[in-house]
Design a protein around this motif. Structure first.
Motif, PDB file in Angstrom:
ATOM      1  N   ARG A  15      18.638 -32.433  22.322  1.00 52.88           N
ATOM      2  CA  ARG A  15      18.206 -33.984  22.620  1.00 52.88           C
ATOM      3  C   ARG A  15      17.734 -34.521  23.866  1.00 52.88           C
ATOM      4  O   ARG A  15      16.727 -34.629  24.795  1.00 52.88           O
ATOM      5  CB  ARG A  15      18.525 -34.219  21.603  1.00 52.88           C
ATOM      6  CG  ARG A  15      18.034 -34.003  20.397  1.00 52.88           C
ATOM      7  CD  ARG A  15      18.338 -35.514  19.793  1.00 52.88           C
ATOM      8  NE  ARG A  15      19.880 -35.890  19.547  1.00 52.88           N
ATOM      9  CZ  ARG A  15      20.653 -35.516  18.678  1.00 52.88           C
ATOM     10  NH1 ARG A  15      20.444 -34.555  17.732  1.00 52.88           N
ATOM     11  NH2 ARG A  15      22.057 -35.715  18.615  1.00 52.88           N
ATOM     12  N   LEU A  16      18.215 -33.838  25.222  1.00 51.40           N
ATOM     13  CA  LEU A  16      18.823 -34.578  25.623  1.00 51.40           C
ATOM     14  C   LEU A  16      17.857 -34.174  26.909  1.00 51.40           C
ATOM     15  O   LEU A  16      16.594 -34.489  27.867  1.00 51.40           O
ATOM     16  CB  LEU A  16      20.273 -34.613  26.715  1.00 51.40           C
ATOM     17  CG  LEU A  16      21.159 -36.072  26.200  1.00 51.40           C
ATOM     18  CD1 LEU A  16      22.687 -35.444  26.656  1.00 51.40           C
ATOM     19  CD2 LEU A  16      20.280 -36.831  26.396  1.00 51.40           C
ATOM     20  N   LEU A  17      17.865 -32.264  26.770  1.00 49.87           N
ATOM     21  CA  LEU A  17      16.871 -31.598  28.122  1.00 49.87           C
ATOM     22  C   LEU A  17      15.854 -31.999  27.545  1.00 49.87           C
ATOM     23  O   LEU A  17      14.508 -32.272  28.221  1.00 49.87           O
ATOM     24  CB  LEU A  17      17.816 -30.753  27.868  1.00 49.87           C
ATOM     25  CG  LEU A  17      18.948 -29.429  28.054  1.00 49.87           C
ATOM     26  CD1 LEU A  17      19.594 -28.350  28.064  1.00 49.87           C
ATOM     27  CD2 LEU A  17      18.784 -30.446  29.630  1.00 49.87           C
ATOM     28  N   ARG A  18      15.324 -32.395  26.268  1.00 48.99           N
ATOM     29  CA  ARG A  18      13.694 -32.930  25.525  1.00 48.99           C
ATOM     30  C   ARG A  18      13.537 -33.719  26.192  1.00 48.99           C
ATOM     31  O   ARG A  18      12.297 -33.213  26.967  1.00 48.99           O
ATOM     32  CB  ARG A  18      14.185 -31.882  24.161  1.00 48.99           C
ATOM     33  CG  ARG A  18      14.044 -30.672  23.888  1.00 48.99           C
ATOM     34  CD  ARG A  18      13.369 -30.740  22.137  1.00 48.99           C
ATOM     35  NE  ARG A  18      14.078 -29.629  21.398  1.00 48.99           N
ATOM     36  CZ  ARG A  18      13.056 -28.580  21.085  1.00 48.99           C
ATOM     37  NH1 ARG A  18      11.898 -29.057  21.381  1.00 48.99           N
ATOM     38  NH2 ARG A  18      13.036 -27.669  20.956  1.00 48.99           N
ATOM     39  N   ARG A  21      12.453 -33.335  29.488  1.00 46.40           N
ATOM     40  CA  ARG A  21      11.287 -32.738  29.997  1.00 46.40           C
ATOM     41  C   ARG A  21      11.702 -31.697  31.280  1.00 46.40           C
ATOM     42  O   ARG A  21      11.737 -30.708  31.588  1.00 46.40           O
ATOM     43  CB  ARG A  21       9.539 -33.036  30.414  1.00 46.40           C
ATOM     44  CG  ARG A  21       9.973 -34.125  29.528  1.00 46.40           C
ATOM     45  CD  ARG A  21       8.563 -34.950  30.434  1.00 46.40           C
ATOM     46  NE  ARG A  21       7.597 -35.849  29.071  1.00 46.40           N
ATOM     47  CZ  ARG A  21       7.526 -37.122  29.752  1.00 46.40           C
ATOM     48  NH1 ARG A  21       6.995 -37.156  30.425  1.00 46.40           N
ATOM     49  NH2 ARG A  21       6.878 -37.559  28.601  1.00 46.40           N
ATOM     50  N   LEU A  22      12.159 -30.196  30.865  1.00 45.90           N
ATOM     51  CA  LEU A  22      13.552 -29.599  31.354  1.00 45.90           C
ATOM     52  C   LEU A  22      13.601 -28.536  30.409  1.00 45.90           C
ATOM     53  O   LEU A  22      14.375 -27.953  30.536  1.00 45.90           O
ATOM     54  CB  LEU A  22      14.780 -30.021  31.455  1.00 45.90           C
ATOM     55  CG  LEU A  22      15.295 -31.157  32.196  1.00 45.90           C
ATOM     56  CD1 LEU A  22      17.019 -31.292  32.389  1.00 45.90           C
ATOM     57  CD2 LEU A  22      14.744 -30.806  34.573  1.00 45.90           C
ATOM     58  N   PRO A  23      11.798 -28.090  29.953  1.00 46.14           N
ATOM     59  CA  PRO A  23      11.833 -27.160  28.655  1.00 46.14           C
ATOM     60  C   PRO A  23      12.172 -25.457  29.467  1.00 46.14           C
ATOM     61  O   PRO A  23      13.286 -25.034  28.273  1.00 46.14           O
ATOM     62  CB  PRO A  23      10.673 -26.603  28.988  1.00 46.14           C
ATOM     63  CG  PRO A  23       9.851 -27.077  30.246  1.00 46.14           C
ATOM     64  CD  PRO A  23      10.887 -28.106  30.087  1.00 46.14           C
ATOM     65  N   TYR A  24      12.179 -24.881  30.600  1.00 47.95           N
ATOM     66  CA  TYR A  24      12.687 -23.793  30.820  1.00 47.95           C
ATOM     67  C   TYR A  24      14.133 -23.956  32.037  1.00 47.95           C
ATOM     68  O   TYR A  24      15.088 -22.353  31.115  1.00 47.95           O
ATOM     69  CB  TYR A  24      12.114 -23.272  32.308  1.00 47.95           C
ATOM     70  CG  TYR A  24      11.283 -23.640  32.396  1.00 47.95           C
ATOM     71  CD1 TYR A  24       9.863 -22.409  32.290  1.00 47.95           C
ATOM     72  CD2 TYR A  24      10.089 -24.127  32.851  1.00 47.95           C
ATOM     73  CE1 TYR A  24       8.749 -22.872  31.467  1.00 47.95           C
ATOM     74  CE2 TYR A  24       8.893 -24.907  33.297  1.00 47.95           C
ATOM     75  CZ  TYR A  24       7.605 -23.569  32.070  1.00 47.95           C
ATOM     76  OH  TYR A  24       6.630 -24.190  31.918  1.00 47.95           O
ATOM     77  N   LEU A  25      15.003 -24.345  31.785  1.00 49.90           N
ATOM     78  CA  LEU A  25      16.108 -24.930  31.897  1.00 49.90           C
ATOM     79  C   LEU A  25      17.265 -24.761  30.492  1.00 49.90           C
ATOM     80  O   LEU A  25      18.377 -23.744  29.960  1.00 49.90           O
ATOM     81  CB  LEU A  25      16.503 -26.262  32.465  1.00 49.90           C
ATOM     82  CG  LEU A  25      18.459 -26.135  32.649  1.00 49.90           C
ATOM     83  CD1 LEU A  25      18.483 -27.806  33.037  1.00 49.90           C
ATOM     84  CD2 LEU A  25      19.199 -26.870  31.001  1.00 49.90           C
ATOM     85  N   ARG A  26      15.941 -25.319  29.826  1.00 48.58           N
ATOM     86  CA  ARG A  26      16.333 -25.519  27.690  1.00 48.58           C
ATOM     87  C   ARG A  26      16.362 -23.679  27.191  1.00 48.58           C
ATOM     88  O   ARG A  26      18.019 -23.826  26.433  1.00 48.58           O
ATOM     89  CB  ARG A  26      15.633 -26.162  26.870  1.00 48.58           C
ATOM     90  CG  ARG A  26      16.291 -26.262  25.944  1.00 48.58           C
ATOM     91  CD  ARG A  26      15.811 -27.428  24.953  1.00 48.58           C
ATOM     92  NE  ARG A  26      13.956 -27.141  25.523  1.00 48.58           N
ATOM     93  CZ  ARG A  26      13.326 -27.056  24.144  1.00 48.58           C
ATOM     94  NH1 ARG A  26      13.472 -25.676  23.016  1.00 48.58           N
ATOM     95  NH2 ARG A  26      11.856 -26.976  24.274  1.00 48.58           N
ATOM     96  N   LYS A  27      16.057 -23.461  28.043  1.00 48.77           N
ATOM     97  CA  LYS A  27      15.297 -21.708  27.146  1.00 48.77           C
ATOM     98  C   LYS A  27      16.338 -21.473  27.794  1.00 48.77           C
ATOM     99  O   LYS A  27      17.421 -20.084  27.089  1.00 48.77           O
ATOM    100  CB  LYS A  27      14.018 -21.356  27.276  1.00 48.77           C
ATOM    101  CG  LYS A  27      13.690 -19.844  27.017  1.00 48.77           C
ATOM    102  CD  LYS A  27      12.307 -19.503  27.527  1.00 48.77           C
ATOM    103  CE  LYS A  27      11.943 -18.257  27.180  1.00 48.77           C
ATOM    104  NZ  LYS A  27      10.710 -17.933  27.208  1.00 48.77           N
ATOM    105  N   ALA A  28      16.531 -21.522  29.272  1.00 44.42           N
ATOM    106  CA  ALA A  28      17.597 -20.403  29.735  1.00 44.42           C
ATOM    107  C   ALA A  28      19.162 -20.558  29.490  1.00 44.42           C
ATOM    108  O   ALA A  28      19.671 -20.231  29.501  1.00 44.42           O
ATOM    109  CB  ALA A  28      17.146 -20.260  31.249  1.00 44.42           C
TER     110      ALA A  28
END
Length: 257
Positions: A15-18, A21-28
């Motif tokens: 939730r914090l990463l969303r 707005r850090l989508p690429y960090l969240r995916k990796a």
């Protein structure tokens, strides 16, 4: 064998990463964190890799957006360009491909017969410019005239010209194929004048710029060419049409069976 799926991120972290707005960090993150635990990475290294993933992803997204907004005609790049088949000297091709002329706000004018690679080479340079994080705007004289014409109707010429000139490289393709009236000449002059010594302009044309006064009003043509050529690399192509040569050799279509 396939690698085991790394555990999902904790809900709160996700939730914090969303929210950030850090989508690429969240995916990796799941893969990176799983590897970090297995290999006992230093926390600073984990942070560096995750931030690098976010920066790389954002840069790639920006380039995709810039390609879309540039309105390239075909998607041709320098990867499909055959330098040995061009009448442009290879040292000239190589020098232009460095894109250093764009950093100096210099212009490029490529003039010559139809089918001699003017648009292909210019589009390849424009794609390369985006790969170097530059902004590109691509027009034909017709689409430029339409854009400026709409701005005249709603009184937004100054804003429209300023928006176009935010691009680091402005391309106006295929001048000379059709006669240009006063509206086209005015649109052409407005961009040339606004970009003068501030932004780079690349022109492709079937006729030499000295002949622009044969296809558009002389006063506007003279003023435009004067500014365009002041800081310009003038490249002249020659030879037969590559498209016609391919057609005559049967390479223009897939053979019928």
């Amino acid at each position: 064998m396939t690698s085991p799926t790394p555990p999902a991120l904790p809900d709160e972290l996700d939730r914090l990463l969303r929210r950030m707005r850090l989508p690429y960090l969240r995916k990796a993150a799941p893969d990176v964190l799983a590897t970090a635990r297995a290999q006992r990475w230093d926390p600073a290294e984990v942070l560096r890799i995750l931030i690098h993933e976010e920066v790389t992803g954002r840069d790639a997204a920006t380039r995709r957006l810039r390609r879309t907004s540039a309105n390239f005609p075909t998607g041709k790049t320098l990867a499909s360009w055959r330098p040995e088949e061009s009448s442009i000297p290879e040292p000239t091709q190589n020098a232009l491909a460095t894109l250093e002329w764009i950093s100096r706000a210099e212009n490029l004018v490529i003039a010559g017969p139809s089918g001699t690679g003017k648009s292909h080479f210019t589009e390849g340079l424009a794609h390369a410019a985006i790969e170097k994080d530059l902004r590109v705007a691509w027009f034909t004289l017709e689409t430029l005239t339409t854009t400026i014409g709409k701005a005249k109707v709603d009184g937004s010429i100054a804003r429209t010209v300023a928006r176009i000139c935010r691009a680091d490289l402005i391309v106006i393709d295929d001048i000379g194929l059709l006669p240009a009236g006063t509206d086209a000449a005015e649109a052409f002059y407005r961009i040339i004048d606004a970009a003068y010594e501030r932004r780079s302009i690349a022109i492709t044309s079937n006729i030499h710029p000295s002949g622009f006064d044969t296809i558009m009003p002389k006063t506007l043509a003279t003023a435009s060419v004067d500014r365009l050529l002041h800081h310009a690399h003038l490249v002249l192509t020659k030879g037969d049409s590559h498209r016609l040569a391919e057609a005559l050799a049967g390479k223009g279509v897939t053979p019928l069976t």
